[in-house]
Design a protein around this motif. Structure first.
Motif, short mmCIF file in Angstrom:
data_model
loop_
_atom_site.label_atom_id
_atom_site.label_comp_id
_atom_site.label_asym_id
_atom_site.label_seq_id
_atom_site.Cartn_x
_atom_site.Cartn_y
_atom_site.Cartn_z
N ALA A 128 -70.05 -75.68 -12.47
CA ALA A 128 -68.71 -75.09 -12.59
C ALA A 128 -68.04 -75.16 -11.22
O ALA A 128 -68.71 -75.14 -10.19
N LEU A 129 -66.74 -75.23 -11.20
CA LEU A 129 -66.01 -75.46 -9.96
C LEU A 129 -64.81 -74.54 -9.84
O LEU A 129 -64.15 -74.24 -10.84
N TYR A 130 -64.54 -74.10 -8.61
CA TYR A 130 -63.26 -73.46 -8.33
C TYR A 130 -62.70 -74.09 -7.06
O TYR A 130 -63.45 -74.62 -6.23
N ALA A 131 -61.39 -74.04 -6.92
CA ALA A 131 -60.73 -74.56 -5.73
C ALA A 131 -59.60 -73.61 -5.37
O ALA A 131 -59.03 -72.95 -6.24
N GLY A 132 -59.30 -73.55 -4.09
CA GLY A 132 -58.23 -72.67 -3.65
C GLY A 132 -57.50 -73.22 -2.45
O GLY A 132 -57.95 -74.19 -1.82
N GLU A 133 -56.37 -72.61 -2.16
CA GLU A 133 -55.58 -73.02 -1.01
C GLU A 133 -54.92 -71.79 -0.38
O GLU A 133 -54.42 -70.92 -1.09
N LEU A 134 -54.95 -71.76 0.93
CA LEU A 134 -54.24 -70.74 1.69
C LEU A 134 -53.06 -71.43 2.37
O LEU A 134 -53.19 -72.57 2.82
N SER A 135 -51.94 -70.77 2.45
CA SER A 135 -50.81 -71.29 3.22
C SER A 135 -50.18 -70.15 4.00
O SER A 135 -50.13 -69.02 3.53
N VAL A 136 -49.76 -70.48 5.22
CA VAL A 136 -49.14 -69.46 6.08
C VAL A 136 -47.80 -69.97 6.58
O VAL A 136 -47.53 -71.16 6.61
N MET A 137 -47.00 -69.02 6.96
CA MET A 137 -45.73 -69.31 7.63
C MET A 137 -45.43 -68.13 8.54
O MET A 137 -45.94 -67.03 8.33
N PRO A 138 -44.64 -68.37 9.59
CA PRO A 138 -44.30 -67.24 10.45
C PRO A 138 -43.54 -66.19 9.63
O PRO A 138 -42.64 -66.52 8.87
N ALA A 139 -43.96 -64.95 9.76
CA ALA A 139 -43.27 -63.87 9.05
C ALA A 139 -41.95 -63.60 9.73
O ALA A 139 -41.82 -63.76 10.94
N SER A 140 -40.95 -63.20 8.96
CA SER A 140 -39.67 -62.87 9.56
C SER A 140 -39.84 -61.65 10.45
O SER A 140 -40.48 -60.68 10.08
N ALA A 141 -39.27 -61.75 11.62
CA ALA A 141 -39.42 -60.68 12.60
C ALA A 141 -38.63 -59.45 12.20
O ALA A 141 -37.52 -59.54 11.68
N VAL A 142 -39.19 -58.30 12.47
CA VAL A 142 -38.52 -57.03 12.23
C VAL A 142 -38.00 -56.54 13.59
O VAL A 142 -38.76 -56.45 14.54
N PRO A 143 -36.70 -56.27 13.70
CA PRO A 143 -36.17 -55.87 15.00
C PRO A 143 -36.73 -54.52 15.46
O PRO A 143 -37.02 -53.64 14.65
N GLU A 144 -36.88 -54.40 16.77
CA GLU A 144 -37.35 -53.15 17.34
C GLU A 144 -36.23 -52.11 17.28
O GLU A 144 -35.05 -52.47 17.28
N PRO A 145 -36.58 -50.83 17.23
CA PRO A 145 -35.55 -49.78 17.15
C PRO A 145 -34.54 -49.84 18.30
O PRO A 145 -33.35 -49.61 18.09
N GLY A 146 -34.97 -50.20 19.49
CA GLY A 146 -34.05 -50.31 20.63
C GLY A 146 -33.01 -51.39 20.41
O GLY A 146 -31.84 -51.23 20.77
N SER A 147 -33.43 -52.50 19.80
CA SER A 147 -32.49 -53.59 19.52
C SER A 147 -31.47 -53.17 18.48
O SER A 147 -30.28 -53.47 18.59
N VAL A 148 -31.92 -52.46 17.46
CA VAL A 148 -31.01 -51.97 16.41
C VAL A 148 -30.01 -50.99 17.02
O VAL A 148 -28.80 -51.05 16.74
N ALA A 149 -30.47 -50.10 17.89
CA ALA A 149 -29.58 -49.12 18.53
C ALA A 149 -28.53 -49.82 19.39
O ALA A 149 -27.35 -49.44 19.39
N LEU A 150 -28.94 -50.87 20.11
CA LEU A 150 -28.01 -51.62 20.95
C LEU A 150 -26.92 -52.30 20.10
O LEU A 150 -25.74 -52.27 20.43
N VAL A 151 -27.31 -52.89 18.98
CA VAL A 151 -26.34 -53.54 18.09
C VAL A 151 -25.37 -52.49 17.53
O VAL A 151 -24.16 -52.70 17.49
N LEU A 152 -25.89 -51.35 17.08
CA LEU A 152 -25.03 -50.30 16.55
C LEU A 152 -24.07 -49.75 17.61
O LEU A 152 -22.90 -49.48 17.32
N ALA A 153 -24.55 -49.61 18.84
CA ALA A 153 -23.68 -49.15 19.92
C ALA A 153 -22.57 -50.16 20.18
O ALA A 153 -21.40 -49.79 20.38
N GLY A 154 -22.90 -51.46 20.15
CA GLY A 154 -21.89 -52.49 20.34
C GLY A 154 -20.86 -52.48 19.23
O GLY A 154 -19.65 -52.61 19.49
N LEU A 155 -21.29 -52.31 17.99
CA LEU A 155 -20.36 -52.24 16.87
C LEU A 155 -19.47 -51.00 16.98
O LEU A 155 -18.26 -51.06 16.70
N GLY A 156 -20.06 -49.91 17.41
CA GLY A 156 -19.28 -48.68 17.59
C GLY A 156 -18.23 -48.84 18.67
O GLY A 156 -17.07 -48.42 18.52
#
Length: 168
Positions: A128-156
């Protein structure tokens, strides 16, 4: 008592096979393939790998192939970091022949860690046989809280300048 324990140990060792871990690596297309033909009876196969990106999104699939009475039934497919279970694969389909498909989608993993993929099940017959495959890709980055605060301050600030111009 000792004979009973010895008999139980021999019985377990003849019905349960566990091979040494197999290392798998990702190729230039960020995929890694694996397969096995376990002996008849219960088995646990283990594959070890690391991901190429600091923060990776892993997707994986495993499919059994049935020829005649050669059938594999997985009881569990899961991923660990060597100490605890991180993700359990889900059985996504079983066709009319009994072939199984198991999958894991977009599991977040970190580089530099040895991950262990375990496949547990039973094989009706040798071959009996099984086969598999793994695939990866860079995960989308989550911005740091400081970056979000800076963007919000700029918009304000931009909103305040616009409000002052309209008022004047």
């Amino acid at each position: 008592m000792k004979k009973t324990l010895l008999a139980a140990a021999i019985a377990l060792s003849t019905t349960f096979a566990s091979a040494a871990p197999v290392s798998i690596a990702f190729d230039a297309d960020d995929t890694a393939a694996f397969w096995s033909k376990p002996a008849a009876g219960s088995f646990t196969d283990e594959y070890v790998f690391t991901v190429p990106y600091q923060l990776s999104a892993l997707s994986a699939s495993v499919t059994t192939s049935i020829v005649g009475n050669r059938d594999i039934d997985f009881s569990r497919v899961y991923l660990t970091d060597g100490s605890s279970t991180l993700f359990n694969f889900l059985q996504t389909s079983t066709d009319a022949t009994g072939s199984e498909q198991w999958a894991l989608t977009d599991a977040p993993l970190l580089a530099g860690i040895n991950y262990h993929l375990f496949l547990e099940g039973s094989s009706a017959a040798t071959g009996a046989l099984y086969a598999g495959e793994l695939s990866v890709m860079p995960a989308s980055a989550v911005p740091e809280p400081g970056s979000v605060a800076l963007v919000l301050a700029g918009l304000g600030a931009a909103g305040l300048v616009g409000w002052r111009r309209r008022r004047a």
